[in-house]
Design a protein around this motif. Structure first.
Motif, PDB file in Angstrom:
ATOM      1  N   GLY A   7       0.254  -0.843  -0.043  1.00 24.60           N
ATOM      2  CA  GLY A   7      -0.052  -0.138  -0.095  1.00 24.60           C
ATOM      3  C   GLY A   7       1.225   1.260   0.309  1.00 24.60           C
ATOM      4  N   GLN A   8       1.424   1.388  -0.602  1.00 18.59           N
ATOM      5  CA  GLN A   8       2.951   2.064   0.168  1.00 18.59           C
ATOM      6  C   GLN A   8       3.198   3.143  -1.288  1.00 18.59           C
ATOM      7  OE1 GLN A   8       6.767   2.196   2.221  1.00 18.59           O
ATOM      8  NE2 GLN A   8       7.060   3.881   1.600  1.00 18.59           N
ATOM      9  N   TRP A   9       2.759   4.386  -1.469  1.00 14.39           N
ATOM     10  CA  TRP A   9       3.687   4.842  -2.994  1.00 14.39           C
ATOM     11  C   TRP A   9       4.926   4.067  -2.855  1.00 14.39           C
ATOM     12  CZ3 TRP A   9      -0.612   7.317  -5.189  1.00 14.39           C
ATOM     13  CH2 TRP A   9      -1.345   7.777  -5.058  1.00 14.39           C
ATOM     14  N   VAL A  10       5.728   4.413  -4.617  1.00 13.93           N
ATOM     15  CA  VAL A  10       6.741   3.796  -4.715  1.00 13.93           C
ATOM     16  C   VAL A  10       7.152   4.834  -6.153  1.00 13.93           C
ATOM     17  CG1 VAL A  10       8.667   1.859  -5.572  1.00 13.93           C
ATOM     18  CG2 VAL A  10       7.332   1.949  -3.479  1.00 13.93           C
ATOM     19  N   LEU A  11       8.069   5.462  -6.454  1.00 16.70           N
ATOM     20  CA  LEU A  11       9.025   6.565  -7.313  1.00 16.70           C
ATOM     21  C   LEU A  11       9.430   5.586  -8.114  1.00 16.70           C
ATOM     22  CD1 LEU A  11       8.443   8.865  -9.063  1.00 16.70           C
ATOM     23  CD2 LEU A  11       9.989   9.861  -7.514  1.00 16.70           C
ATOM     24  N   ALA A  12       9.274   5.268  -9.065  1.00 17.49           N
ATOM     25  CA  ALA A  12      10.761   4.211  -9.146  1.00 17.49           C
ATOM     26  C   ALA A  12      12.106   5.632 -10.276  1.00 17.49           C
ATOM     27  CB  ALA A  12       9.849   3.792 -11.070  1.00 17.49           C
ATOM     28  N   SER A  13      11.974   6.081  -9.657  1.00 15.49           N
ATOM     29  CA  SER A  13      13.386   7.054 -10.127  1.00 15.49           C
ATOM     30  C   SER A  13      14.171   7.519  -8.789  1.00 15.49           C
ATOM     31  CB  SER A  13      12.273   7.948 -10.060  1.00 15.49           C
ATOM     32  OG  SER A  13      13.318   9.475 -10.256  1.00 15.49           O
ATOM     33  N   GLY A  14      15.448   7.711  -9.020  1.00 14.94           N
ATOM     34  CA  GLY A  14      16.347   8.798  -8.441  1.00 14.94           C
ATOM     35  C   GLY A  14      16.185  10.048  -8.395  1.00 14.94           C
ATOM     36  N   SER A  15      15.069  10.789  -8.974  1.00 20.95           N
ATOM     37  CA  SER A  15      15.577  11.471  -9.186  1.00 20.95           C
ATOM     38  C   SER A  15      14.552  12.891  -8.470  1.00 20.95           C
ATOM     39  CB  SER A  15      14.050  12.443 -11.101  1.00 20.95           C
ATOM     40  OG  SER A  15      13.948  14.099 -10.913  1.00 20.95           O
ATOM     41  N   LYS A  16      15.485  13.660  -7.895  1.00 24.36           N
ATOM     42  CA  LYS A  16      14.869  14.531  -6.298  1.00 24.36           C
ATOM     43  C   LYS A  16      13.755  15.290  -7.045  1.00 24.36           C
ATOM     44  CE  LYS A  16      18.626  17.709  -7.189  1.00 24.36           C
ATOM     45  NZ  LYS A  16      19.584  18.709  -6.904  1.00 24.36           N
ATOM     46  N   HIS A  17      14.183  15.900  -8.430  1.00 20.55           N
ATOM     47  CA  HIS A  17      12.814  17.100  -8.908  1.00 20.55           C
ATOM     48  C   HIS A  17      11.220  16.402  -8.464  1.00 20.55           C
ATOM     49  CE1 HIS A  17      16.297  19.413 -10.261  1.00 20.55           C
ATOM     50  NE2 HIS A  17      16.735  18.740 -10.537  1.00 20.55           N
ATOM     51  N   ARG A  18      11.157  15.146  -9.125  1.00 23.88           N
ATOM     52  CA  ARG A  18      10.249  14.286  -9.906  1.00 23.88           C
ATOM     53  C   ARG A  18       9.688  14.268  -8.068  1.00 23.88           C
ATOM     54  NH1 ARG A  18      12.121  11.154 -14.346  1.00 23.88           N
ATOM     55  NH2 ARG A  18      10.731  12.505 -15.801  1.00 23.88           N
ATOM     56  N   ALA A  19      10.799  13.164  -6.870  1.00 20.00           N
ATOM     57  CA  ALA A  19       9.920  13.330  -5.706  1.00 20.00           C
ATOM     58  C   ALA A  19       9.580  14.440  -4.939  1.00 20.00           C
ATOM     59  CB  ALA A  19      11.570  12.362  -4.944  1.00 20.00           C
ATOM     60  N   LYS A  20      10.243  15.949  -5.542  1.00 14.53           N
ATOM     61  CA  LYS A  20      10.169  16.983  -4.647  1.00 14.53           C
ATOM     62  C   LYS A  20       7.803  17.260  -5.051  1.00 14.53           C
ATOM     63  CE  LYS A  20      13.867  19.381  -3.937  1.00 14.53           C
ATOM     64  NZ  LYS A  20      14.673  20.775  -3.702  1.00 14.53           N
ATOM     65  N   GLN A  21       7.982  17.053  -6.558  1.00 10.80           N
ATOM     66  CA  GLN A  21       6.690  17.124  -7.184  1.00 10.80           C
ATOM     67  C   GLN A  21       5.621  16.219  -6.462  1.00 10.80           C
ATOM     68  OE1 GLN A  21       8.046  16.916 -11.449  1.00 10.80           O
ATOM     69  NE2 GLN A  21       6.061  18.079 -11.757  1.00 10.80           N
ATOM     70  N   LEU A  22       6.109  15.321  -6.599  1.00  8.95           N
ATOM     71  CA  LEU A  22       5.096  14.903  -5.197  1.00  8.95           C
ATOM     72  C   LEU A  22       4.757  14.726  -4.197  1.00  8.95           C
ATOM     73  CD1 LEU A  22       6.169  11.005  -7.017  1.00  8.95           C
ATOM     74  CD2 LEU A  22       4.184  12.377  -7.484  1.00  8.95           C
ATOM     75  N   ALA A  23       5.873  15.055  -3.458  1.00  9.00           N
ATOM     76  CA  ALA A  23       5.700  15.542  -2.115  1.00  9.00           C
ATOM     77  C   ALA A  23       4.907  16.674  -1.651  1.00  9.00           C
ATOM     78  CB  ALA A  23       7.573  15.669  -1.520  1.00  9.00           C
ATOM     79  N   ALA A  24       5.069  17.692  -2.707  1.00 10.79           N
ATOM     80  CA  ALA A  24       4.519  18.942  -2.420  1.00 10.79           C
ATOM     81  C   ALA A  24       2.427  18.460  -2.969  1.00 10.79           C
ATOM     82  CB  ALA A  24       4.796  19.821  -3.592  1.00 10.79           C
ATOM     83  N   ALA A  25       2.247  17.465  -3.527  1.00 13.42           N
ATOM     84  CA  ALA A  25       1.326  16.805  -3.654  1.00 13.42           C
ATOM     85  C   ALA A  25       0.796  15.983  -3.251  1.00 13.42           C
ATOM     86  CB  ALA A  25       1.208  16.369  -4.889  1.00 13.42           C
ATOM     87  N   GLY A  26       1.536  16.062  -1.916  1.00 15.26           N
ATOM     88  CA  GLY A  26       0.735  14.808  -0.124  1.00 15.26           C
ATOM     89  C   GLY A  26       1.433  13.888  -1.091  1.00 15.26           C
TER      90      GLY A  26
END
Length: 201
Positions: A7-26
């Motif tokens: 049930g956990q979100w997983v980002l298939a990336s090491g990109s800090k930019h994409r991680a920040k986008q997701l974090a900003a969206a909760g």
């Protein structure tokens, strides 16, 4: 070896930019860089390459994330005049790319894929960017200040690189950063996952 992330979100990336986008969206996602072959395929269209790699990343990471994980992956391909603009990796290459983009339109194909319960879906957003006329001095100052060496097109639109641009045309301004968030939202909702409903109480 598989890591079970139920049930956990997983980002298939090491990109800090994409991680920040997701974090900003909760969305607080665990980062799992994919192990995929990203070699160019002769004759492959930029949009097809972006979609293929986004899906490949999602599928590969899903095999390691385990059942129940909600895997998100993205890929972006920049191109102009029939040439793909890859991540520059060096200051000289970044300067060359921006010099070639000076005063011209560059297209960015931003793909996103999700893998949930064994099913993978993807979507694509096109963004067109019109660059200012850029002098060699301006380019040098920008590249040395921001070091956009991991950015397709050699600039960060959400930071100092935004000053290099005259115009952006897109249905989703977030797509240029790396993940087209509006398309991601539609994919998630179609899969029965509403990010807002998953926010902590």
């Amino acid at each position: 070896m598989s890591i079970t992330i139920l049930g956990q979100w997983v980002l298939a990336s090491g990109s800090k930019h994409r991680a920040k986008q997701l974090a900003a969206a909760g969305i607080q996602a665990a980062l799992m860089p994919p192990h995929c072959d990203e070699a160019l395929i002769a004759g492959e269209a930029p949009h097809a390459r972006a979609l293929r790699l986004a899906e490949a990343k999602a599928r590969e990471v899903a095999t390691r994330a385990g059942p129940g994980a909600i895997v998100i992956a993205g890929d972006q391909v920049a191109h102009a005049a029939g040439n793909i603009l890859r991540k520059p990796a060096s200051i000289a290459s970044a300067c060359d790319q921006l010099a070639a983009a000076s005063g011209r339109w560059v297209s960015f194909e931003s793909a996103v894929a999700i893998h949930i319960n064994g099913q993978c879906q993807h979507a694509l957003t096109l963004t067109r960017v019109k660059f200012r006329t850029l002098t060699a001095t301006l380019i040098d100052r920008y590249v040395n200040a921001e070091m956009p060496l991991d950015a397709a097109g050699s600039f960060y639109s959400e930071a100092v690189g935004g000053w290099l641009v005259d115009r952006i045309e897109s249905e989703d301004p977030s797509a240029l950063i790396g993940l087209p968030m509006l398309a991601l939202g539609r994919l998630l909702r179609d899969a029965g996952v509403d990010p807002i409903a998953r926010l902590p109480d």
